[in-house]
Design an enzyme around this catalytic site. Structure first.
Site, mmCIF file in Angstrom:
data_model
loop_
_atom_site.group_PDB
_atom_site.id
_atom_site.type_symbol
_atom_site.label_atom_id
_atom_site.label_comp_id
_atom_site.label_asym_id
_atom_site.label_seq_id
_atom_site.Cartn_x
_atom_site.Cartn_y
_atom_site.Cartn_z
ATOM 1 N N GLY A 28 0.840 -1.203 0.000
ATOM 2 C CA GLY A 28 0.000 0.000 0.000
ATOM 3 C C GLY A 28 0.866 1.241 0.000
ATOM 4 C CG ASP A 29 -0.539 4.536 2.257
ATOM 5 O OD1 ASP A 29 -0.673 3.452 2.860
ATOM 6 O OD2 ASP A 29 -1.159 5.569 2.570
ATOM 7 C CD GLU A 30 1.072 0.316 6.390
ATOM 8 O OE1 GLU A 30 1.556 -0.834 6.291
ATOM 9 O OE2 GLU A 30 0.165 0.617 7.196
#
Length: 866
Positions: free
Chosen positions: A524-526
């Site tokens: 994801g956006d991690e």
């Protein structure tokens, strides 16, 4: 002097008497001016509107400017068919549009009365019996609260009726409304006739144009037919020449056949379908279409191609023929619908080889103006015989050439077989090595950013933990990075822009760390960073600051400038860590704390964060148990009528006292309920307890007549939830009028567009509706006009500032003034001092709620169970 003074006083008295008369004349003039404008608008409609359905909706808007017209219809009597045609029908309780009804079914009712007598009607439910007997009308079923109906006449003949009605007991029609409706109806018939005549004229012009176009098409068709006859012999010669040409592949052959055929008939779209040996599949060796690029082989079905195969005849299929084939079951309904939508004209003929049907050649056009005829059908039937022979000759020739080439290739392959085997083995070994290396890389790297993935990062972090345990002086830190607005970018610009955004983020973070530090993407956006062997904790903070600053710079995605941000949680490796998941868990907790504090910052993890997360989890579990076992106290605070201290209703609160955590604030456990998905359960629980309270105190010396409960906006988002609440009330034996539902304005701001039908349904059921915390949101005034609230509860922050804030006092006065026109009443919330009470009495506020008015009472519900 005294005589002059007396004369002056009489003049002033006369003026005072004239003022009401002048006001009435002014109002009458304004209303006459509005009526005149309405007639002007209706006259304008006759010249500007070309369709009746648009005319009726425009008339509806004009009438709604004078009176409540939420329910409005226009009906015309058709004597030839003896039906009543509802040309326009709008009703808030009938979602289906009424078109036509037999005249006999309406003649005993109010609409029939207007059509029979040509008289108008003014109906009120409170005078229902006298009305029915006076007008000889049968009132059957649920009637409106009030109704105005006027006849529509052409000369002296009654041709229809126009009716407005209301189901709202708060709406009343006046004699002036009836006069306006009668006046407007005199001009509507003329307007309708003018629009109908315009429609008839336009249809006549279109029909004449169509006829002239057909004549011209026939002439053009005759010319084309002569040209086709002249070029037919040349086309057949060219087809024969194509079949005799031994060179060239089949694609060129089919394409040339298409070009020759296109000179004979219109063939912008053409295909050839061939049956396989088992006669179960259709292959399409040639397919040229303006709307579709290609087509795959398919089993036999109910298409037009299969229809030609079954009949063995050339078939011409235009839209009328499509309907005929669909009704007889010879054509699939979906195929028929597609052809009708695109107005196809289709022509197909069988390809007969050695007395058997081997396939079909077909041409088709799209659009209403290009249609095939029987001459085209006969021409294609004639040419298809020659095309079938040419195709078979060409295929036989090509098969022979292909066999010779294959034989030659086999000889070459046998000769070089050993060399190829050696090369293949060597190449296979090299490819296997490359594949193994790629598999190792892919297993440890993110496919989008090519950064190390979770598996590789976890492995490196495990090594760092082992190093820290062995050499405690070594310093490591994990930075857990979460991006802002990633979902917005994905949803707004698409996944491609989201991928570009993540790649750019990875590049920027990589520039902020050292070469031996490890950057990975967890998903994801991690993102996570492992800082290796730094000298001071300030170095970690500097890296985190650089990353936040870099991510805050604008991103150029699909030509648009987008902004994001980063929240970072930092966990330093300590000797007590035993696994990588523990470090990531703590860094994630610190990141969550950074987001809670406002995003765009970093937070160092400490043990208190873990304790707080554990406490929140335990509190949620305790709340579930408390809700299940009903471990709450119940608090009633009355709403008081200020001029006589009588109680309007009592608002119920619940309080939760935990043995370990003590008294839990109402907002805190409401937040726990929302996070754990128990908001609806909590609301239903409070509603059930309110019903139990009403039943319990029904026959006591101190009865409770009305109880209010706070209801979440989530109950209004689905019709089933509203029905469930109404069912709880009915099952308990309580009438809905004994309950008050309070809705928080801040909740309405989030989902207001979805809840109006549910609000109206509760209103019709008889529940009293209150808008709580009015003035705390952003769109307060719109709620007063759009939603049928019975009471508006002024937010306590406005009351708290009284009497020192004259501005807030005037605001409350303004809401009270609006309430007189919109038919709701105002409650001042949070009246906690005598000075506040005095200020409210001064402006004649009717209702209040607060500590200074009356003390609340805690009730022990365990006694009710017995």
């Amino acid at each position: 002097m005294s005589q002059d003074s007396t004369q002056h006083e009489l003049t002033e008295e006369e003026l005072r008497e004239l003022i009401p008369q002048l006001q009435q004349l002014t109002d009458k003039y304004k209303r006459a001016e509005r009526v005149q404008k309405a007639l002007f608008d209706i006259s304008e409609l006759a010249s500007s509107v070309s369709h009746l359905n648009r005319l009726y909706s425009a008339i509806h808007e004009i009438i709604a400017d004078f009176m409540n017209a939420d329910n409005f219809f226009v009906a015309f009597y058709e004597p030839d068919s003896n039906v009543v045609d509802f040309a326009y029908f709008i009703d808030e309780f009938d979602e289906q549009t009424v078109r036509q009804l037999p005249a006999e079914s309406l003649m005993d009712g109010m609409t029939g009365y207007i059509l029979k007598t040509g008289d108008h009607l003014f109906y009120k439910r409170d005078d229902e019996e006298n009305f029915a007997s006076q007008h000889d009308i049968k009132l059957v079923g649920s009637q409106p609260f009030e109704l105005l109906g006027v006849p529509l006449k052409r000369g002296s003949q009654v041709i229809g009726a126009m009716v407005v009605q209301t189901y709202d007991e708060g709406v009343h029609y006046t004699q002036e409304d009836l006069e306006v409706l009668l006046f407007v109806s005199q001009h509507i018939v003329t307007t309708v006739d003018r629009v109908k005549n315009r429609e008839l004229t336009e249809r006549t012009i279109r029909e004449r144009t169509r006829q002239l176009r057909k004549i011209n098409d026939d002439l053009q068709e005759e010319i084309l037919e002569r040209q086709k006859v002249e070029s037919l012999q040349q086309a057949l010669f060219e087809i024969s020449e194509l079949a005799a040409n031994l060179e060239g592949d089949m694609d060129v052959f089919y394409s040339s056949l298409h070009e020759i055929l296109a000179r004979l008939i219109s063939a912008p779209n053409c295909y050839i379908a061939i049956l396989d040996k088992e006669k179960e599949l259709l292959a399409f060796p040639y397919f040229s279409d303006a709307q579709e690029k290609n087509i795959s082989s398919r089993p036999l079905g109910l298409g037009l191609t299969e229809f030609v195969l079954r009949t063995g005849q050339a078939e011409l299929v235009n839209p009328p023929r499509v309907l005929e084939l669909a009704e007889s079951g010879d054509l699939d309904v979906s195929v028929a619908q597609t052809m009708l939508n695109s107005a196809n004209s289709w022509l197909g003929s069988p390809l007969v080889v050695d007395g058997e049907i081997a396939g079909v050649i077909a041409v088709q056009t799209y659009g209403k103006h290009a249609k095939y005829n029987s001459r085209d059908q006969e021409l294609l039937r004639f040419v298809s015989h020659h095309i079938a022979v040419a195709i078979e000759r060409k295929r036989n020739t090509e098969s022979m050439q292909r066999y010779n080439v294959e034989l030659e290739e086999r000889v070459k392959e046998r000769t070089a077989e050993l060399n190829r085997a050696n090369k293949f083995l060597k190449q296979q070994i090299e490819e296997r090595k490359e594949i193994e290396l790629k598999l190792i890389h892919d297993a440890h790297h993110d496919s989008l950013t090519d950064l190390p993935n979770r598996a590789m990062f976890t492995s490196r972090l495990e090594l760092a933990i082992a190093s820290k345990q062995r050499y405690s002086e070594n310093m490591f830190a994990v930075l857990f990075i979460d991006l802002d607005r990633f979902k917005v970018i994905n949803d707004t610009l698409g996944h491609h822009a989201g991928d570009e955004f993540l790649i750019e983020v990875a590049r920027r973070i990589a520039l902020c760390i050292r070469g031996h530090d490890l950057l990975a993407r967890l998903g994801g956006d991690e993102f996570v960073v492992l800082l290796d062997n730094f000298e001071d904790e300030a170095d970690v903070e500097e890296v985190a600051s650089r990353i936040i600053s870099s991510i805050s710079e604008p991103f150029l995605l699909d030509g648009r400038e987008m902004y994001s941000g980063a929240s970072i949680g930092i966990a330093h490796l300590e000797t007590y860590y035993r696994a990588a998941d523990e470090v990531l868990r703590d860094a994630d907790a610190a990141m969550y704390q950074a987001k809670t504090l406002g995003r765009g910052r970093f937070v160092m993890f400490d043990k208190s964060m873990r304790d707080r997360l554990i406490e929140e989890l335990e509190l949620e579990n305790e709340f579930r148990r408390a809700l299940r076992e009903e471990e709450f106290d119940y608090f009633l605070q009355p709403v008081i009528k200020l001029n006589d201290d009588s109680t309007l209703y009592k608002e119920m609160y619940i309080r939760w006292s935990h043995p370990a955590y003590g008294k839990i604030a109402r907002e805190q456990f409401r937040q726990v309920a929302e996070h754990s998905g128990l908001t609806l359960d909590l609301d239903l629980f409070q509603l059930t307890k309110a019903c139990e309270l009403l039943n319990h105190y029904k026959n006591t010396d101190d009865p409770i007549n009305k109880i209010a409960v706070n209801v979440s906006i989530n109950h209004l988002l689905q019709a089933s939830m509203v029905n469930q609440m109404i069912n709880v009330i009915e099952t308990s034996g309580i009438t809905p009028s004994q309950l008050v539902f309070e809705f928080d304005e801040n909740d309405l701001n989030r989902r207001s567009q979805f809840i109006l039908p549910a609000i109206k349904k509760l209103k019709r059921a008889g529940v009293t509706l209150v808008l709580d915390n009015f003035g705390s949101g952003l769109a307060s005034l719109s709620y007063l006009f759009a939603y049928p609230f019975d009471f508006i509860k002024i937010d306590h922050r406005f009351v708290k500032s009284l009497p020192r804030s004259q501005r807030n006092l005037k605001l409350i006065q303004s809401v009270m003034l609006i309430s007189e026109h919109l038919k709701f009443q105002v409650i001042a919330e949070g009246v906690d001092s005598q000075a506040q009470l005095d200020a409210l009495n001064e402006i004649e506020c009717i209702y209040g709620q607060g500590k200074v008015l009356k003390h609340a009472k805690v009730l022990d519900m365990t006694s009710l169970a017995s």
